[in-house]
Design a protein around this motif. Structure first.
Motif, PDB file in Angstrom:
ATOM      1  N   VAL A  18       0.856  -1.179   0.000  1.00 61.16           N
ATOM      2  CA  VAL A  18       0.000   0.000   0.000  1.00 61.16           C
ATOM      3  C   VAL A  18       0.899   1.238   0.000  1.00 61.16           C
ATOM      4  N   GLY A  19       0.590   2.179  -0.880  1.00 63.37           N
ATOM      5  CA  GLY A  19       1.390   3.398  -1.021  1.00 63.37           C
ATOM      6  C   GLY A  19       2.405   3.322  -2.143  1.00 63.37           C
ATOM      7  N   ASP A  20       2.725   2.124  -2.600  1.00 64.83           N
ATOM      8  CA  ASP A  20       3.677   1.983  -3.708  1.00 64.83           C
ATOM      9  C   ASP A  20       3.083   2.533  -4.996  1.00 64.83           C
ATOM     10  N   LEU A  21       3.962   3.035  -5.864  1.00 66.46           N
ATOM     11  CA  LEU A  21       3.575   3.430  -7.216  1.00 66.46           C
ATOM     12  C   LEU A  21       3.991   2.312  -8.152  1.00 66.46           C
ATOM     13  N   ILE A  22       3.130   1.982  -9.100  1.00 61.53           N
ATOM     14  CA  ILE A  22       3.415   0.902 -10.033  1.00 61.53           C
ATOM     15  C   ILE A  22       2.890   1.294 -11.407  1.00 61.53           C
ATOM     16  N   HIS A  23       3.653   0.952 -12.440  1.00 61.09           N
ATOM     17  CA  HIS A  23       3.202   1.186 -13.807  1.00 61.09           C
ATOM     18  C   HIS A  23       2.465  -0.061 -14.276  1.00 61.09           C
ATOM     19  N   LEU A  24       1.245   0.116 -14.767  1.00 64.14           N
ATOM     20  CA  LEU A  24       0.445  -0.995 -15.281  1.00 64.14           C
ATOM     21  C   LEU A  24       0.056  -0.709 -16.718  1.00 64.14           C
ATOM     22  N   TRP A  25       0.042  -1.752 -17.531  1.00 68.45           N
ATOM     23  CA  TRP A  25      -0.383  -1.663 -18.923  1.00 68.45           C
ATOM     24  C   TRP A  25      -1.423  -2.745 -19.156  1.00 68.45           C
ATOM     25  N   ASP A  26      -2.637  -2.325 -19.533  1.00 65.78           N
ATOM     26  CA  ASP A  26      -3.713  -3.264 -19.833  1.00 65.78           C
ATOM     27  C   ASP A  26      -3.567  -3.702 -21.282  1.00 65.78           C
ATOM     28  N   THR A  27      -3.249  -4.980 -21.481  1.00 68.84           N
ATOM     29  CA  THR A  27      -2.986  -5.477 -22.831  1.00 68.84           C
ATOM     30  C   THR A  27      -4.254  -5.593 -23.666  1.00 68.84           C
ATOM     31  N   THR A  28      -5.411  -5.656 -23.038  1.00 69.66           N
ATOM     32  CA  THR A  28      -6.675  -5.734 -23.770  1.00 69.66           C
ATOM     33  C   THR A  28      -7.105  -4.360 -24.256  1.00 69.66           C
ATOM     34  N   LYS A  29      -7.053  -3.373 -23.358  1.00 71.05           N
ATOM     35  CA  LYS A  29      -7.497  -2.014 -23.677  1.00 71.05           C
ATOM     36  C   LYS A  29      -6.406  -1.167 -24.322  1.00 71.05           C
ATOM     37  N   LYS A  30      -5.153  -1.656 -24.286  1.00 68.00           N
ATOM     38  CA  LYS A  30      -4.005  -0.928 -24.841  1.00 68.00           C
ATOM     39  C   LYS A  30      -3.867   0.452 -24.206  1.00 68.00           C
ATOM     40  N   GLN A  31      -3.944   0.482 -22.873  1.00 69.91           N
ATOM     41  CA  GLN A  31      -3.754   1.730 -22.141  1.00 69.91           C
ATOM     42  C   GLN A  31      -3.170   1.422 -20.774  1.00 69.91           C
ATOM     43  N   GLY A  32      -2.549   2.422 -20.197  1.00 75.22           N
ATOM     44  CA  GLY A  32      -1.945   2.216 -18.888  1.00 75.22           C
ATOM     45  C   GLY A  32      -1.416   3.510 -18.328  1.00 75.22           C
ATOM     46  N   GLY A  33      -0.631   3.386 -17.282  1.00 73.09           N
ATOM     47  CA  GLY A  33      -0.063   4.548 -16.641  1.00 73.09           C
ATOM     48  C   GLY A  33       0.477   4.195 -15.275  1.00 73.09           C
ATOM     49  N   THR A  34       0.737   5.238 -14.491  1.00 72.30           N
ATOM     50  CA  THR A  34       1.247   5.065 -13.137  1.00 72.30           C
ATOM     51  C   THR A  34       0.074   5.064 -12.162  1.00 72.30           C
ATOM     52  N   GLU A  53       0.368  10.419 -10.261  1.00 69.60           N
ATOM     53  CA  GLU A  53       1.508  10.973 -10.973  1.00 69.60           C
ATOM     54  C   GLU A  53       2.747  10.220 -10.522  1.00 69.60           C
ATOM     55  N   GLY A  54       3.831  10.364 -11.230  1.00 70.37           N
ATOM     56  CA  GLY A  54       5.065   9.668 -10.908  1.00 70.37           C
ATOM     57  C   GLY A  54       5.720  10.172  -9.636  1.00 70.37           C
ATOM     58  N   VAL A  55       6.849   9.580  -9.291  1.00 75.07           N
ATOM     59  CA  VAL A  55       7.551   9.940  -8.054  1.00 75.07           C
ATOM     60  C   VAL A  55       8.132  11.353  -8.088  1.00 75.07           C
ATOM     61  N   PHE A  56       8.324  11.928  -9.266  1.00 72.92           N
ATOM     62  CA  PHE A  56       8.891  13.272  -9.384  1.00 72.92           C
ATOM     63  C   PHE A  56       7.806  14.331  -9.583  1.00 72.92           C
ATOM     64  N   ARG A  57       6.587  14.050  -9.153  1.00 74.66           N
ATOM     65  CA  ARG A  57       5.439  14.930  -9.385  1.00 74.66           C
ATOM     66  C   ARG A  57       5.592  16.322  -8.775  1.00 74.66           C
ATOM     67  N   ASP A  58       6.376  16.447  -7.702  1.00 74.26           N
ATOM     68  CA  ASP A  58       6.491  17.735  -7.015  1.00 74.26           C
ATOM     69  C   ASP A  58       7.848  18.399  -7.228  1.00 74.26           C
TER      70      ASP A  58
END
Length: 115
Positions: free
Chosen positions: A43-59, A98-103
């Motif tokens: 909990v609290g971790d940031l992870i990049h996910l990519w949905d292979t069905t919808k062809k979209q993702g992000g942090t 947003e990513g770890v460098f958001r601020d």
């Protein structure tokens, strides 16, 4: 040690303080849309996910985790076996982040060199 089988669900706001939970189909050599890993995100971790069905993702930020361990005598942990034949199942609730460098503040402009 058996890998943890992680399923991800993206939480988005709905009406009156409720939420929608959309499953994410991640690429896997098991072809099950789940991430098999020895180290699950906390909990609290940031992870990049990519949905292979919808062809979209992000942090995404992990908001909550729900574990399901095998019960002795089940198909995942047969009687007389010393340990389960499959690892625990883990549902992870995530939300867009947003990513770890958001601020990060912008760097001061460098002085221009004289011509």
């Amino acid at each position: 040690m058996k890998p943890i089988v992680c399923s991800f669900y993206i939480r988005t706001p709905a009406e009156q303080g409720q939420f929608h939970y959309e499953p994410v189909n991640v690429s896997s050599p098991h072809y099950d849309g789940k991430m098999h890993t020895l180290y699950a995100p906390a909990v609290g971790d940031l992870i990049h996910l990519w949905d292979t069905t919808k062809k979209q993702g992000g942090t995404f930020e992990v908001l909550a985790r729900h574990w399901l361990h095998s019960s002795y005598g089940s198909t995942s942990w047969p009687v007389l076996e010393q340990q389960p034949t499959v690892g625990p199942l883990l549902d992870l609730i995530v939300q867009a982040a947003e990513g770890v460098f958001r601020d990060q503040a912008p760097l001061p402009d460098e002085e221009e060199a004289p011509e």
